[in-house]
Design an enzyme around this catalytic site. Structure first.
Site, PDB file in Angstrom:
ATOM      1  N   TYR A   1       0.937  -1.032   0.053  1.00  9.56           N
ATOM      2  CA  TYR A   1       0.102   0.066   0.143  1.00  9.56           C
ATOM      3  C   TYR A   1       1.009   1.231  -0.115  1.00  9.56           C
ATOM      4  O   TYR A   1       0.457   2.396  -0.527  1.00  9.56           O
ATOM      5  CB  TYR A   1      -0.822   0.067   1.091  1.00  9.56           C
TER       6      TYR A   1
ATOM      7  N   ASP B   1      -3.802 -18.033   1.318  1.00 11.40           N
ATOM      8  CA  ASP B   1      -4.800 -18.548   0.717  1.00 11.40           C
ATOM      9  C   ASP B   1      -5.393 -19.538   1.708  1.00 11.40           C
ATOM     10  O   ASP B   1      -6.836 -19.705   1.692  1.00 11.40           O
ATOM     11  CB  ASP B   1      -4.565 -19.124  -0.695  1.00 11.40           C
TER      12      ASP B   1
ATOM     13  N   ASP C   1     -11.611  -8.979   6.873  1.00 10.68           N
ATOM     14  CA  ASP C   1     -12.856  -8.988   6.342  1.00 10.68           C
ATOM     15  C   ASP C   1     -13.474 -10.383   6.324  1.00 10.68           C
ATOM     16  O   ASP C   1     -14.736 -10.700   6.567  1.00 10.68           O
ATOM     17  CB  ASP C   1     -13.015  -8.187   4.896  1.00 10.68           C
TER      18      ASP C   1
ATOM     19  N   ASP D   1      -5.857  -6.909   5.581  1.00 14.11           N
ATOM     20  CA  ASP D   1      -6.509  -6.089   5.042  1.00 14.11           C
ATOM     21  C   ASP D   1      -7.942  -7.261   4.692  1.00 14.11           C
ATOM     22  O   ASP D   1      -8.803  -7.117   5.272  1.00 14.11           O
ATOM     23  CB  ASP D   1      -6.299  -5.285   4.360  1.00 14.11           C
TER      24      ASP D   1
ATOM     25  N   LYS E   1       2.850 -15.308   1.650  1.00 14.33           N
ATOM     26  CA  LYS E   1       2.801 -16.123   0.613  1.00 14.33           C
ATOM     27  C   LYS E   1       4.016 -16.618  -0.009  1.00 14.33           C
ATOM     28  O   LYS E   1       4.408 -16.114  -1.166  1.00 14.33           O
ATOM     29  CB  LYS E   1       1.876 -15.303  -0.540  1.00 14.33           C
TER      30      LYS E   1
END
Ligand code: NAD
Length: 395
Positions: free
Chosen positions: A146, A230, A258, A254, A197
């Site tokens: 970001y 994942d 959610d 982030d 990852k």
């Protein structure tokens, strides 16, 4: 309300979309604690977003920066939404939620996920999957893709456009957030899961190596595991009770939070707190905000769930004000409001009548009135039982 020199300064910034609607309820809660619990706080309201930009040319007018600079804690609502396209990118870069987080280097973002038994029927996951869910996502907040450079959209020789961003972490940036996660895990159930990852990203490979090295050198008592992002997303939905503390990068945190919101019943339920490095006196500025965004689809309808914002205030009580008994009182009041049947539209079961944003605030205030005398009668044992949550303060 106390105005003594030692009173903590709290600035309330509603922002955009549903932000002002939910922080209005948090403001009522803060005022209640100031009036009824002799909480030494001074509240100040400040503007942020497209409204002040249209009036002053600045997303954050000078008055807002001044209020933030002098505040001990910031209670923020939300930013974003379609109307924000009226603000040029340059004005956003001068002042935005990201630049606020970056200015004070609020790198450690704590996002507790707790499944309230009263919401078992309203949650999209099965009740047996939600049993015992109580974990914290520690998200790195001021580095990573970001903020990484280079970034941009460029025109290629063949006429196409190319968008690009950079995921970047240094050893120091990884270790300081890993330390927050390791210390938090040590104060809870002793389990940390680091999410990356590393099978495809070099930045993740370094992340994994550094988290492991810090754990091996200084936290041998913490059980550390690693998951690819994942797989972690799948595990959060499959068996969320397995987690104690998760530590991860900015973008993965982030997205995963959610996802984790479904274990709490609704995105509107999730609070968060962000901290920077402590100063010489051991204090750090803190930002308290719900995890959700500006929710343009429901903004202005007075139906948003304010509990994520209100529970962020409980984090403020515990972590900035060091008043765990008030944090516990507020969390109990939220639980009692839910047990009593108060449900905003995001939590309501089909056929039931949801309450408005303000009515949910009313329900929490009524529960506070009922619970405060019980707490005042001396529940030292319960406050002691809250020690684990109180230890969530990392600084
Ligand atoms: P969102 O969190 O705003 O909304 C996602 C969904 O959850 C929507 O259906 C919304 O109605 C619902 N929802 C969110 N909060 C709720 C609440 N309190 N009560 C009831 N329902 C709620 O995410 P989005 O739609 O992806 O993003 C909208 C805007 O918000 C975008 O501009 C995005 O950049 C911004 N955003 C801001 C923040 C922040 O301010 N910290 C965080 C995330 C997204």
């Amino acid at each position: 309300m106390s105005t003594s020199a030692t009173a903590a300064k709290i600035v309330i910034i509603g922002g955009e979309g549903i932000g002002p609607e939910v922080t209005a309820q948090s403001r009522r809660i803060l005022a209640w604690f100031a009036a009824h619990r002799a909480m030494p706080i001074v509240l100040r309201d400040a503007e942020y977003g497209v409204g002040p930009y249209l009036a002053t040319g600045e997303v954050m007018p000078a008055d807002t920066w001044e209020a933030i600079d002098e505040a001990d804690a910031i209670v923020f609502g939300a930013t974003g939404g379609p109307e924000t396209t009226a603000v040029p990118a340059e004005a956003r870069r001068r002042a935005s939620l990201l630049s606020l987080r970056r200015k004070f280097d609020l790198y450690a973002n704590l996002r507790p996920i707790v499944a309230h038994p009263a919401l078992a029927e309203a949650a999209p996951l099965k009740a047996r999957v939600l049993d015992g869910v109580d974990f914290v996502i520690v998200r790195e907040l001021t580095r990573g893709i970001y903020f990484g450079e280079p970034r941009g959209i460029e025109r290629l020789a063949d006429g196409q456009r190319r968008g690009f961003n950079t995921e970047t972490y240094t050893t120091g940036e990884i270790r300081r957030i890993a330390r927050v996660g390791l210390e938090l895990a040590r104060s809870r159930r002793g389990r940390l899961c680091s999410v990356d990852k590393a099978n495809v990203l070099e930045a993740s490979l370094l992340w994994r190596e550094e988290v492991q090295a810090l754990r091996d050198a200084e936290f041998p008592d913490v059980a550390l595991s690693h998951l690819y992002v994942d797989n972690c997303a799948m595990q959060i939905v499959r068996a969320p009770a397995q987690f104690d503390v998760i530590v991860t990068s900015n973008i993965f945190g982030d997205i995963l939070s959610d996802c984790a919101a479904m274990a709490a019943g609704s995105l509107g339920m999730l609070p968060s707190a962000s901290f920077g490095a402590p100063d010489a006196a051991g204090r750090s500025k803190a930002l308290y905000e719900p995890v959700h965004g500006s929710a343009p689809d429901i903004a202005g309808k007075a139906i948003a769930n304010p509990l994520g914002s209100i529970l962020s205030v409980a984090m403020l009580f515990r972590q900035t004000l060091k008043r765990p008994e008030d944090a516990l009182l507020l969390e109990r009041a939220v639980a009692r409001a839910l047990t009593g049947g108060a449900r905003t539209a995001d939590l309501a079961e089909p056929g039931s009548k949801p309450v408005s944003t303000r009515e949910m605030g009313d329900a929490v205030l009524a529960a506070l009135e009922a619970l405060a005398p019980e707490m005042a009668s001396g529940r030292a044992g319960e406050v002691a039982a809250d020690k684990r949550q109180a230890a969530m303060t990392h600084s």
